[in-house]
Motif scaffolding. Structure first.
Motif, PDB file in Angstrom:
ATOM      1  N   UNK A 173       0.861  -1.194   0.000  1.00  0.00           N
ATOM      2  CA  UNK A 173       0.000   0.000   0.000  1.00  0.00           C
ATOM      3  C   UNK A 173       0.893   1.237   0.000  1.00  0.00           C
ATOM      4  N   UNK A 174       0.599   2.200  -0.892  1.00  0.00           N
ATOM      5  CA  UNK A 174       1.310   3.483  -0.835  1.00  0.00           C
ATOM      6  C   UNK A 174       0.828   4.287   0.376  1.00  0.00           C
ATOM      7  N   UNK A 175      -0.483   4.205   0.609  1.00  0.00           N
ATOM      8  CA  UNK A 175      -1.073   4.821   1.820  1.00  0.00           C
ATOM      9  C   UNK A 175      -1.915   3.748   2.488  1.00  0.00           C
ATOM     10  N   UNK A 176      -1.592   3.393   3.729  1.00  0.00           N
ATOM     11  CA  UNK A 176      -2.389   2.400   4.453  1.00  0.00           C
ATOM     12  C   UNK A 176      -3.114   3.081   5.609  1.00  0.00           C
ATOM     13  N   UNK A 177      -4.323   2.607   5.873  1.00  0.00           N
ATOM     14  CA  UNK A 177      -5.142   3.165   6.956  1.00  0.00           C
ATOM     15  C   UNK A 177      -5.603   2.010   7.835  1.00  0.00           C
ATOM     16  N   UNK A 178      -5.354   2.127   9.155  1.00  0.00           N
ATOM     17  CA  UNK A 178      -5.828   1.132  10.127  1.00  0.00           C
ATOM     18  C   UNK A 178      -6.727   1.859  11.126  1.00  0.00           C
ATOM     19  N   UNK A 179      -8.029   1.578  11.040  1.00  0.00           N
ATOM     20  CA  UNK A 179      -9.031   2.352  11.802  1.00  0.00           C
ATOM     21  C   UNK A 179      -9.161   1.892  13.249  1.00  0.00           C
ATOM     22  N   UNK A 180      -9.217   0.583  13.465  1.00  0.00           N
ATOM     23  CA  UNK A 180      -9.435   0.028  14.804  1.00  0.00           C
ATOM     24  C   UNK A 180      -9.227  -1.479  14.735  1.00  0.00           C
ATOM     25  N   UNK A 181      -8.990  -2.096  15.881  1.00  0.00           N
ATOM     26  CA  UNK A 181      -8.903  -3.563  15.959  1.00  0.00           C
ATOM     27  C   UNK A 181      -9.725  -3.998  17.161  1.00  0.00           C
ATOM     28  N   UNK A 182     -10.890  -4.590  16.892  1.00  0.00           N
ATOM     29  CA  UNK A 182     -11.749  -5.095  17.957  1.00  0.00           C
ATOM     30  C   UNK A 182     -12.147  -6.526  17.596  1.00  0.00           C
ATOM     31  N   UNK A 202      -0.819  -6.550   8.712  1.00  0.00           N
ATOM     32  CA  UNK A 202      -0.228  -6.850   7.397  1.00  0.00           C
ATOM     33  C   UNK A 202      -0.497  -5.720   6.396  1.00  0.00           C
ATOM     34  N   UNK A 203      -1.397  -4.797   6.749  1.00  0.00           N
ATOM     35  CA  UNK A 203      -1.693  -3.641   5.875  1.00  0.00           C
ATOM     36  C   UNK A 203      -0.434  -2.795   5.654  1.00  0.00           C
ATOM     37  N   UNK A 204       0.547  -2.866   6.597  1.00  0.00           N
ATOM     38  CA  UNK A 204       1.753  -2.033   6.449  1.00  0.00           C
ATOM     39  C   UNK A 204       2.947  -2.825   5.911  1.00  0.00           C
ATOM     40  N   UNK A 205       2.749  -4.116   5.603  1.00  0.00           N
ATOM     41  CA  UNK A 205       3.906  -4.890   5.142  1.00  0.00           C
ATOM     42  C   UNK A 205       4.447  -4.309   3.836  1.00  0.00           C
TER      43      UNK A 205
END
Length: 450
Positions: A173-182, A202-205
């Protein structure tokens, strides 16, 4: 098949058929296999393209001779055919991983347990409004692979589920977004929260210092995950709990988005101007706003788009006001956390329609909101025992129903003028409905028939 790479696609839904069409275009020999029946629309696409396929069975000899396999995100790792592929060391990819090989477009990838569809749609809306040549895909809209095959976009906004991330390896991903982990889908992660969190990260790998990672710093699981990892990308946090120097934050009724990028002015906007209301939507708007600022869009354009967005169907969708009672369709709430967000944004005096296929839900997090806001619960599912056990001391009435029309009728009689009937099930829909869309549509139909 001499001289051609042979690819097998498992699952013939939107993502599978898209992957098959792209594979064919790239010169692969393609075979599609689905354990269930293939919908007419997708069968026609495969037939017209001359791609060989099978439905309601898996021919192992054909599948296990593949060079690589593209797997539908809905097929679990424990499925017998997946175990056999793994034993033979045949690479198993997601549609996103496969399609990512064949495009140089900029990738904006959004994940999280909740809010990812809304944030993906809002981000796409902002970019499209600003005149960017942008596609929408992943867990939403048209197949990403099919768009890569037949359309030329400069940017893609992709909603990425944990199931997709599990089979993504070289994709970046050139831009990754992680909103929450529940907690969600823990049945697919050996009921271990750490496994699920690892999947989300893994969104930032493969990201480098040239890439961007946008995340919610108020989320304890994300904060803990960041502390355990070395993150190469440029980070932009967002929060409603404190003031930051960079990222996005809430101060009183005002959000500020500041990337300190090339002397850009920060974007400052009142939360009353946002099209999406409720605490969770402040987070979603902040995440989308940071993406837009990173892409150097004009503040006026971002502000206009964040004020004009229409939310997606089945997510806190206002259906009608009948006899002074508001009916809200939040059928997309398939986990407890989504239902918590829905209740948190409601006024008091709610008749809550809950239930369906329970994925190991912990209803404890809903108890305080149910006590303070919910006057009655209407269960909509085949097995409602755990809902009764969780809330029998918190509400006066809990009623079992087995169809959308019965649930709506009973909720209507329980509610009074000024109340809200909220369908926010906290569960999957497969016991009584085809999917959450079917559940939401049947709910809306039943409301309109009152």
């Amino acid at each position: 098949m001499e001289g051609k790479k042979y690819i097998v696609v498992l699952g013939a839904g939107e993502s599978g058929v898209g992957a098959a069409l792209l594979a064919q275009k790239q010169g692969y020999e393609v075979f599609v296999s689905d354990m269930g029946p293939i919908a007419d629309k997708y069968r026609t696409e495969l037939e017209e393209a001359g791609i060989s396929f099978e439905q309601e069975s898996h021919t192992e000899a054909k599948i296990l001779s593949a060079t690589e396999v593209v797997k539908s995100p809905g097929i679990p790792e424990k499925a017998p055919i997946i175990k056999k592929l793994t034993e033979k060391n045949i690479p198993i990819l997601s549609e996103i991983e496969f399609a990512g090989r064949y495009t140089n477009a900029k990738m904006i990838c959004i994940t999280g347990s909740n809010g990812k569809s809304t944030t993906t749609m809002l981000t796409y809306h902002i970019l499209k409004d600003a005149g960017l040549n942008v596609g929408l895909g992943g867990n939403i809209g048209k197949s990403f692979a099919k768009q890569v095959a037949f359309e030329q976009y400069d940017y893609y906004v992709l909603e990425i589920s944990s199931f997709m991330l599990d089979n993504m390896y070289k994709f970046k991903a050139d831009i990754s977004v992680l909103l929450n982990i529940t907690p969600d889908h823990l049945d697919r992660y050996d009921y271990k929260m750490s496994n699920y969190a690892d999947s989300k990260f893994r969104i930032i790998q493969n990201q480098t210092e040239k890439d961007v990672f946008i995340y919610c710093t108020d989320d304890a699981e994300i904060q803990s995950g960041i502390e355990k990892r070395g993150i190469s990308s440029k980070v932009y946090p967002f929060t409603i709990e404190k003031v930051l120097s960079e990222g996005a934050w809430l101060d009183g009724k005002q959000i500020t988005i500041n990337t300190n990028h090339k002397n850009q002015e920060p974007l400052i906007m009142s939360i009353t101007e946002l099209a999406l209301q409720g605490k969770h939507n402040i987070y979603n708007s902040m995440a989308s706003g940071i993406v837009a600022k990173v892409l150097e869009l004009r503040n006026e354009s971002i502000r206009d788009s964040m004020g004009s967005f229409n939310n997606i169907e089945h997510r806190l969708e206002h259906v009608a006001k009948i006899s002074g009672i508001d009916f809200i369709n939040d059928s997309k709430a398939t986990n407890v956390n989504s239902t918590w967000y829905a209740l948190e944004s409601m006024p008091a005096q709610v008749v809550l329609i809950l239930g369906g296929v329970d994925k190991g839900n912990d209803y404890g997090m809903l108890k305080d909101l149910v006590k303070s806001k919910v006057k009655g619960i209407v269960c909509l599912g085949k097995d409602n025992k755990r809902i009764h056990e969780a809330f029998e001391d918190d509400v006066e009435v809990i009623v079992n129903t087995f169809s959308a029309s019965e649930a709506v009728q009973i909720a209507y009689h329980m509610a009074k003028k000024g109340d809200t009937v909220l369908l926010s099930p906290a569960c999957a829909s497969f016991d009584l409905f085809k999917n959450y869309e079917d559940r939401g549509n049947q709910f809306k139909k039943a409301v309109m028939e009152l």
